[in-house]
Design a protein around this motif. Structure first.
Motif, mmCIF file in Angstrom:
data_model
loop_
_atom_site.group_PDB
_atom_site.id
_atom_site.type_symbol
_atom_site.label_atom_id
_atom_site.label_comp_id
_atom_site.label_asym_id
_atom_site.label_seq_id
_atom_site.Cartn_x
_atom_site.Cartn_y
_atom_site.Cartn_z
ATOM 1 N N LEU A 16 0.841 -1.203 0.000
ATOM 2 C CA LEU A 16 0.000 0.000 0.000
ATOM 3 C C LEU A 16 0.877 1.255 0.000
ATOM 4 N N ALA A 17 1.953 1.223 0.760
ATOM 5 C CA ALA A 17 2.872 2.362 0.804
ATOM 6 C C ALA A 17 3.537 2.575 -0.553
ATOM 7 N N ILE A 18 3.853 1.484 -1.251
ATOM 8 C CA ILE A 18 4.457 1.590 -2.588
ATOM 9 C C ILE A 18 3.475 2.239 -3.559
ATOM 10 N N CYS A 19 2.211 1.780 -3.537
ATOM 11 C CA CYS A 19 1.190 2.366 -4.417
ATOM 12 C C CYS A 19 0.993 3.854 -4.110
ATOM 13 N N ALA A 20 0.997 4.186 -2.820
ATOM 14 C CA ALA A 20 0.829 5.585 -2.431
ATOM 15 C C ALA A 20 1.995 6.428 -2.942
ATOM 16 N N ALA A 21 3.215 5.880 -2.857
ATOM 17 C CA ALA A 21 4.389 6.604 -3.346
ATOM 18 C C ALA A 21 4.301 6.837 -4.856
ATOM 19 N N ILE A 22 3.883 5.800 -5.590
ATOM 20 C CA ILE A 22 3.723 5.932 -7.045
ATOM 21 C C ILE A 22 2.657 6.976 -7.368
ATOM 22 N N LEU A 23 1.580 6.971 -6.590
ATOM 23 C CA LEU A 23 0.499 7.928 -6.804
ATOM 24 C C LEU A 23 0.995 9.369 -6.629
ATOM 25 N N PHE A 24 1.582 9.663 -5.491
ATOM 26 C CA PHE A 24 1.948 11.048 -5.185
ATOM 27 C C PHE A 24 3.149 11.524 -6.009
ATOM 28 N N ILE A 25 4.111 10.652 -6.233
ATOM 29 C CA ILE A 25 5.245 11.031 -7.075
ATOM 30 C C ILE A 25 4.788 11.254 -8.517
ATOM 31 N N LEU A 33 1.827 12.213 -9.490
ATOM 32 C CA LEU A 33 1.092 13.482 -9.548
ATOM 33 C C LEU A 33 2.052 14.669 -9.510
ATOM 34 N N LYS A 34 3.073 14.585 -8.661
ATOM 35 C CA LYS A 34 4.018 15.690 -8.527
ATOM 36 C C LYS A 34 4.824 15.884 -9.808
ATOM 37 N N ARG A 35 5.135 14.784 -10.490
ATOM 38 C CA ARG A 35 5.943 14.862 -11.713
ATOM 39 C C ARG A 35 5.088 14.983 -12.971
ATOM 40 N N HIS A 36 3.787 15.165 -12.781
ATOM 41 C CA HIS A 36 2.846 15.387 -13.873
ATOM 42 C C HIS A 36 2.758 14.198 -14.828
ATOM 43 N N HIS A 37 2.812 12.986 -14.277
ATOM 44 C CA HIS A 37 2.542 11.797 -15.075
ATOM 45 C C HIS A 37 1.027 11.681 -15.277
ATOM 46 N N ASP A 38 0.622 11.242 -16.439
ATOM 47 C CA ASP A 38 -0.806 11.163 -16.739
ATOM 48 C C ASP A 38 -1.426 9.830 -16.309
ATOM 49 N N ILE A 39 -0.721 8.737 -16.541
ATOM 50 C CA ILE A 39 -1.325 7.405 -16.407
ATOM 51 C C ILE A 39 -1.020 6.750 -15.067
ATOM 52 N N ARG A 40 0.190 6.895 -14.564
ATOM 53 C CA ARG A 40 0.593 6.176 -13.355
ATOM 54 C C ARG A 40 -0.312 6.428 -12.157
ATOM 55 N N PRO A 41 -0.742 7.680 -11.900
ATOM 56 C CA PRO A 41 -1.605 7.891 -10.729
ATOM 57 C C PRO A 41 -2.908 7.093 -10.787
ATOM 58 N N PHE A 42 -3.478 6.952 -11.987
ATOM 59 C CA PHE A 42 -4.738 6.215 -12.127
ATOM 60 C C PHE A 42 -4.564 4.753 -11.723
ATOM 61 N N PHE A 43 -3.498 4.132 -12.206
ATOM 62 C CA PHE A 43 -3.278 2.723 -11.877
ATOM 63 C C PHE A 43 -2.786 2.546 -10.442
ATOM 64 N N ALA A 44 -2.064 3.531 -9.921
ATOM 65 C CA ALA A 44 -1.661 3.468 -8.512
ATOM 66 C C ALA A 44 -2.880 3.532 -7.596
ATOM 67 N N ALA A 45 -3.860 4.385 -7.941
ATOM 68 C CA ALA A 45 -5.096 4.477 -7.161
ATOM 69 C C ALA A 45 -5.847 3.155 -7.185
ATOM 70 N N HIS A 46 -5.874 2.508 -8.355
ATOM 71 C CA HIS A 46 -6.521 1.197 -8.443
ATOM 72 C C HIS A 46 -5.745 0.143 -7.650
ATOM 73 N N GLY A 47 -4.418 0.300 -7.579
ATOM 74 C CA GLY A 47 -3.641 -0.609 -6.756
ATOM 75 C C GLY A 47 -4.009 -0.505 -5.294
ATOM 76 N N ILE A 48 -4.257 0.711 -4.821
ATOM 77 C CA ILE A 48 -4.697 0.919 -3.438
ATOM 78 C C ILE A 48 -6.024 0.212 -3.193
ATOM 79 N N PHE A 49 -6.962 0.367 -4.131
ATOM 80 C CA PHE A 49 -8.267 -0.293 -3.998
ATOM 81 C C PHE A 49 -8.117 -1.806 -4.017
#
Length: 336
Positions: free
Chosen positions: A241-250, A252-268
């Motif tokens: 969960l911590a890994i998915c959260a890191a991918i999500l926030f990093i 978003l901060k680096r303006h990636h388009d796709i990674r945050p969406f799949f990271a959020a699904h990883g959390i779910f």
């Protein structure tokens, strides 16, 4: 070779529910975000266009999960339905209200469109809240006597079920916001990125609170999470969960388009696995197991034959639909 048909069917129902949460969750999240986007900006049209080609197909999985539960686990259906009549009816009304608002919004005048926008948001919030309350009520457990529901009609309404209901609203907001990050550009994407950060942090906090509270609801949950081999899952899932959260926030901060969406699904997905570990081998906590709730074996065999053909067809259609409408979306609904 003999197959454990009740267990196979439990996996199929679990997959259908997960598919519904993953796919319909983000378009419900788009509806939840509607009030947070200024009407005069024109962004609401883009938000609608981003889910227009796929929103109704996503609800196919809800039909498969609910219909499968009735056909394959009739005892579970007979217990859960009277226990959760009110939130289930509210959820269905919210989905209907939302669907009507979705269609009528495009045909309304500018003055009346605001009311359909509010209806779309209201239906999305109500449906999501009801789903979360149902989940919380199931985790708490349903009182059963002689294979029938024996509790009160309002047993589902507790602080814990309200917590899970609010948590799901925030979680779907995260899915919807990351979907908009992936599908839009410019000012709306920046706004979606901001809401992704806020709802992502809120989701993690609420998941932590709900996870901390769950073992205190029933000693069985404490046993499944903190004793024996399951302790390994208790350590592994928070780490993932911590890994998915890191991918999500990093991302978003680096303006990636796709990674945050799949990271959020990883959390779910990880939260869903956690719920599965808490439930197994119960179909309806705390007493009804998967095997006790199952229909006769002949029925399971007959239904499985059709499902083997049906599920791949639904999956193929869903994948094809998302592939056709991939890419960014603009106000006119054009994809490029």
């Amino acid at each position: 070779m003999e197959f454990d048909l009740p267990l196979i069917w439990a996996a199929i129902i679990a997959f259908a529910i997960l598919a519904y949460v993953s796919l319909d969750g983000f378009d419900l999240g788009v509806g939840i975000l509607f009030p947070l986007v200024p009407e005069e900006s024109g962004h609401r049209d883009v938000m609608m266009n981003s889910v227009a080609p796929i929103w109704d197909g996503n609800e196919t999985w809800l039909v498969l999960g609910g219909g499968g539960l009735l056909a394959v686990f009739p005892l579970a259906y007979a217990v859960v339905l009277p226990a959760l009549y009110i939130p289930i009816i509210v959820m269905l009304l919210g989905l209907i209200f939302r669907g009507v608002a979705f269609e009528f919004r495009w045909r309304a005048s500018e003055k009346r469109r605001i009311w359909w926008d509010r209806s779309f948001a209201f239906g999305s919030i109500v449906a999501t809240l009801a789903q979360g309350i149902c989940l919380g009520a199931l985790i708490q457990g349903i009182e059963v006597v002689d294979r029938s529901f024996a509790g009160d009609r309002l047993d589902w309404l507790t602080p814990f079920s309200l917590l899970t209901g609010f948590s799901l609203v925030v979680g779907y907001t995260l899915l919807g916001a990351t979907w908009l990050v992936m599908k839009t550009e410019g000012e709306l994407q920046n706004l979606a990125r901001k809401y992704s950060m806020i709802s992502g942090l809120g989701t993690l906090i609420l998941v932590g609170i709900a996870s901390f509270a769950t073992p205190f609801l029933d000693a069985q949950y404490h046993h499944r999470w903190f004793e024996g081999t399951n302790l390994l899952f208790s350590i592994t899932i928070p780490f993932l969960l911590a890994i998915c959260a890191a991918i999500l926030f990093i991302g978003l901060k680096r303006h990636h388009d796709i990674r945050p969406f799949f990271a959020a699904h990883g959390i779910f997905l990880l939260c869903y696995i956690g719920i599965g570990i808490s439930f197994y081998p119960r179909m309806v906590p705390p007493d009804i197991t998967i095997w006790a709730a199952a229909a006769p074996e002949k029925s399971l065999q007959f239904l499985l034959v059709g499902t083997i053909f049906l599920v791949p067809i639904i999956l193929s259609y869903t994948i094809y639909n998302y592939w056709v409408f991939r890419g960014k979306v603009d106000k006119e609904g054009g994809y490029h």
